[in-house]
Design an enzyme around this catalytic site. Structure first.
Site, PDB file in Angstrom:
ATOM      1  N   HIS A   1     -10.508  -2.295   4.711  1.00 23.66           N
ATOM      2  CA  HIS A   1     -10.368  -1.716   5.969  1.00 23.66           C
ATOM      3  C   HIS A   1     -11.039  -0.327   6.155  1.00 23.66           C
ATOM      4  O   HIS A   1     -11.073  -0.129   7.317  1.00 23.66           O
ATOM      5  CB  HIS A   1      -8.764  -1.562   6.164  1.00 23.66           C
ATOM      6  CG  HIS A   1      -8.212  -0.460   5.338  1.00 23.66           C
ATOM      7  ND1 HIS A   1      -7.985  -0.603   3.937  1.00 23.66           N
ATOM      8  CD2 HIS A   1      -7.935   0.847   5.183  1.00 23.66           C
ATOM      9  CE1 HIS A   1      -7.708   0.286   3.319  1.00 23.66           C
ATOM     10  NE2 HIS A   1      -7.645   1.331   4.061  1.00 23.66           N
ATOM     11  N   ASP A   2     -11.698   0.236   5.097  1.00 23.90           N
ATOM     12  CA  ASP A   2     -12.451   1.409   5.317  1.00 23.90           C
ATOM     13  C   ASP A   2     -13.802   0.990   5.491  1.00 23.90           C
ATOM     14  O   ASP A   2     -14.886   2.017   5.377  1.00 23.90           O
ATOM     15  CB  ASP A   2     -11.770   2.522   4.583  1.00 23.90           C
ATOM     16  CG  ASP A   2     -10.706   3.005   4.729  1.00 23.90           C
ATOM     17  OD1 ASP A   2     -10.334   3.139   5.642  1.00 23.90           O
ATOM     18  OD2 ASP A   2     -10.173   3.471   3.729  1.00 23.90           O
TER      19      ASP A   2
ATOM     20  N   ASP B   1      -3.257   4.601  -2.446  1.00 26.37           N
ATOM     21  CA  ASP B   1      -4.276   5.411  -1.625  1.00 26.37           C
ATOM     22  C   ASP B   1      -4.652   6.356  -2.138  1.00 26.37           C
ATOM     23  O   ASP B   1      -3.865   7.261  -2.726  1.00 26.37           O
ATOM     24  CB  ASP B   1      -3.655   5.585  -0.251  1.00 26.37           C
ATOM     25  CG  ASP B   1      -4.597   5.901   0.629  1.00 26.37           C
ATOM     26  OD1 ASP B   1      -5.553   5.068   0.964  1.00 26.37           O
ATOM     27  OD2 ASP B   1      -4.710   6.854   1.187  1.00 26.37           O
TER      28      ASP B   1
ATOM     29  N   ASP C   1       0.973  -1.161  -0.055  1.00 29.44           N
ATOM     30  CA  ASP C   1      -0.019   0.080   0.032  1.00 29.44           C
ATOM     31  C   ASP C   1       0.945   1.342  -0.113  1.00 29.44           C
ATOM     32  O   ASP C   1       1.730   1.315   0.751  1.00 29.44           O
ATOM     33  CB  ASP C   1      -0.825  -0.039   1.227  1.00 29.44           C
ATOM     34  CG  ASP C   1      -2.243   0.646   0.981  1.00 29.44           C
ATOM     35  OD1 ASP C   1      -2.587   1.791   0.236  1.00 29.44           O
ATOM     36  OD2 ASP C   1      -3.100   0.171   1.704  1.00 29.44           O
TER      37      ASP C   1
ATOM     38  N   GLU D   1      -6.779   3.243  -5.811  1.00 27.61           N
ATOM     39  CA  GLU D   1      -7.886   3.576  -4.900  1.00 27.61           C
ATOM     40  C   GLU D   1      -8.618   5.197  -5.392  1.00 27.61           C
ATOM     41  O   GLU D   1      -7.927   6.066  -5.315  1.00 27.61           O
ATOM     42  CB  GLU D   1      -7.812   3.758  -3.507  1.00 27.61           C
ATOM     43  CG  GLU D   1      -8.991   4.114  -2.555  1.00 27.61           C
ATOM     44  CD  GLU D   1      -8.681   4.393  -1.263  1.00 27.61           C
ATOM     45  OE1 GLU D   1      -9.646   4.001  -0.225  1.00 27.61           O
ATOM     46  OE2 GLU D   1      -7.914   5.158  -0.970  1.00 27.61           O
TER      47      GLU D   1
END
Length: 550
Positions: A322-323, A197, A96, A248
């Site tokens: 994770h979000d 990200d 990431d 993302e």
């Protein structure tokens, strides 16, 4: 070269995955110890969320040093061992990369605060308006203004997220040069993929007040975004042409994603888009309590599927990360039909056109956290909005109910390995509470049960590798007006799939539109469906995939 269209990625949030040393935090050795489990599942890549040195204000998405492993996760040697052991099992590692912003503790930002002009230009410092107010009225993703005042300069710096996450200035070529150095460092280690990200926010437009919204239209899919991504892509390809990349995309548009993930555009291998996970929002507001809109979910998924295909662009397909809250709690059923709904949701997403991503515990049917007190939460966004919701006039009970539905901590409770103390996650005190349902939802139990959710995911992964139509087929929506069913066809050369999913706990009837007795059922979450009719009565959350060769 690995064909990412045939692959499946498993996302690990190391902090909550497996703790090898009993300090209550998951770590890299813990991941290495669980590689056999991941191999059994059958995935091709592990995506690790950030484990770099960080103050952990945003659980590692505030990076202080991109080159060092945070000691709470282990050492660089631990990471190198993980790479080596994963490679032995045919599993590649994806990292990431958080490049929209750094931590305010990062050396670059600290030098900026010390007045070094070079590093001030790594970020966005702006004077306030003549009346002394902030430069623009934009709102932070985590609540409040995007601007933070620095008394020493009589200026403000930009932070689209937390105040501890100042945005990098990608218009500065020195910033892009530093980012390429970071990527090359990890590629030389043996990393085979990168997830970027909120990467579509890196190119800012004009800094002006937003009279129509919260400011996002001035920094989303900005003017130089495609140029910058092409530059980064070239730098990566020069080091290793096999690297896969996924971006993302925050509040993005289809039109931009045709370019981001287009076969000939040389920007990214694929994109994450989130429009389908905003169907329980009100307009664009997450912190509300409304039922999800199934019709909207179908329309969004099909629009992205068909239009990305038409433009030869590739999706990452997913429900969880994770979000996001746990999908079985969100669109499925935590009660009587927990197993059936979890399997249905898996089938619905894994048979779509795109590379599937599984978030740790999703393959077990892990559910939302069920927290009842603010002291149980750790997520900065949730803590901020608990206060903001009450400032807007909500009661504490109403604010709690919204957090129980939408908080990011729902996905961050530790991985449930067994029915032993702390779900087998740690011998110490976990950094965040374990979901009490670990006593019956855990890996140890599911691996012993051939009818488990785990083995349903395993079979879906195998189908992608075995049948080209799953990986390469085009997509044709079915039953568009059906109030309960999400169904579609996939076709590739002489292969054809029919995928049917009932999203509700009540029986419903679906007219397939053709006799289905010449199809073979590849996977189902009930006994085999009746194959002799063109009309099927679907049981609660029933799901199946039919296959034939023409």
């Amino acid at each position: 070269m690995t064909d990412f269209k045939k692959c499946v990625v498993y996302q690990i949030y190391p902090k909550s995955f497996s703790d090898s040393n009993g300090d209550g935090f998951g770590d890299l050795k813990g991941v290495t110890e669980k590689l056999d489990y991941i191999k059994t599942l059958g995935v091709d890549y592990i995506w690790l969320t950030p484990f770099y040195v960080s103050p952990q204000n945003d659980n590692g998405y505030d990076v202080e040093d991109y080159y060092r492993v945070d000691p709470r996760y282990g050492t660089m040697q631990d990471f190198e061992v993980l790479l080596e052991e994963a490679a032995k099992k045919g599993i590649r590692i994806m990292l990431d990369m958080v490049f929209n912003h750094t931590s305010s503790h990062h050396e670059w930002f600290q030098k900026a605060l010390a007045g070094e002009e070079k590093y001030k230009n790594f970020y966005f410092f702006r004077k306030g308006k003549e009346d002394g107010t902030v430069p623009t009225n934009w709102e932070s993703k985590f609540g409040g203004s995007v601007w933070e005042y620095v008394d020493a300069f009589d200026e403000y710096y930009l932070h689209l997220f937390d105040v501890s996450q100042p945005d990098l200035n990608w218009d500065n070529p020195q910033v892009r040069e530093e980012i390429c150095k970071i990527l090359k460092f990890w590629i030389k280690k043996g990393v085979k993929g990168f997830r970027f990200d909120v990467v579509n926010l890196i190119s800012k437009g004009s800094f002006e007040d937003d009279t129509k919204g919260d400011g996002r239209r001035f920094y989303t899919d900005g003017p130089n975004i495609h140029t910058y991504l092409q530059e980064i892509s070239r730098a990566i390809a020069d080091e290793d042409a096999e690297i896969i990349t996924v971006g993302e995309m925050s509040s993005t548009s289809l039109e931009n994603c045709y370019k981001y993930a287009g076969e000939d555009c040389k920007e990214l291998s694929m994109v994450f888009s989130f429009h389908h996970l905003k169907v329980d929002f009100m307009d664009n507001e997450k912190w509300v309590m409304i039922p999800y809109d199934f019709d909207k979910l179908k329309r969004i998924l099909f629009e992205w599927q068909t239009k990305m295909a038409a433009h030869h662009a590739w999706n990452a397909v997913f429900w969880c990360n994770h979000d996001q809250p746990r999908i079985v709690s969100r669109f499925g059923d935590e009660g009587e039909y927990w197993k059936e709904s979890a399997k249905m949701l898996a089938t619905a997403i894994h048979c779509l056109r795109g590379t599937p991503y599984i978030y740790q515990g999703e393959e077990l049917g892990m559910t939302n956290a069920g927290f009842t007190d603010i002291s149980q939460y750790r997520d900065v966004e949730s803590l901020n909005h608990f206060r903001i919701l009450q400032d807007k006039g909500m009661s504490r009970e109403q604010a709690y109910e919204i957090l129980r539905i939408h908080s990011r901590d729902n996905s961050r409770t530790p991985m449930q390995w067994s029915d032993e103390k702390n779900a087998g996650f740690t011998a110490g005190n976990p950094w965040i509470e374990i979901n009490p349902n670990y006593r019956y939802i855990n890996a140890q139990t599911e691996i012993k049960d051939e009818d488990s959710i785990f083995y349903h995911y395993q079979k879906l992964i195998q189908l992608r590798k075995e049948y080209d139509v799953v990986a390469y087929g085009d997509i044709e929506p079915m039953a568009l007006d059906h109030p309960s069913v999400f169904a579609y066809k996939r076709r590739w050369k002489n292969e054809e799939l029919t995928v049917v999913n009932n999203f509700y706990k009540k029986e419903t009837v679906l007219n397939i539109g053709e006799p289905i007795n010449d199809y073979r059922c590849l996977i189902s979450n009930y006994d085999r469906p009746d194959m002799k009719k063109d009309q099927v009565t679907l049981r609660p959350f029933e799901s199946f995939v039919l296959y034939r060769k023409n």
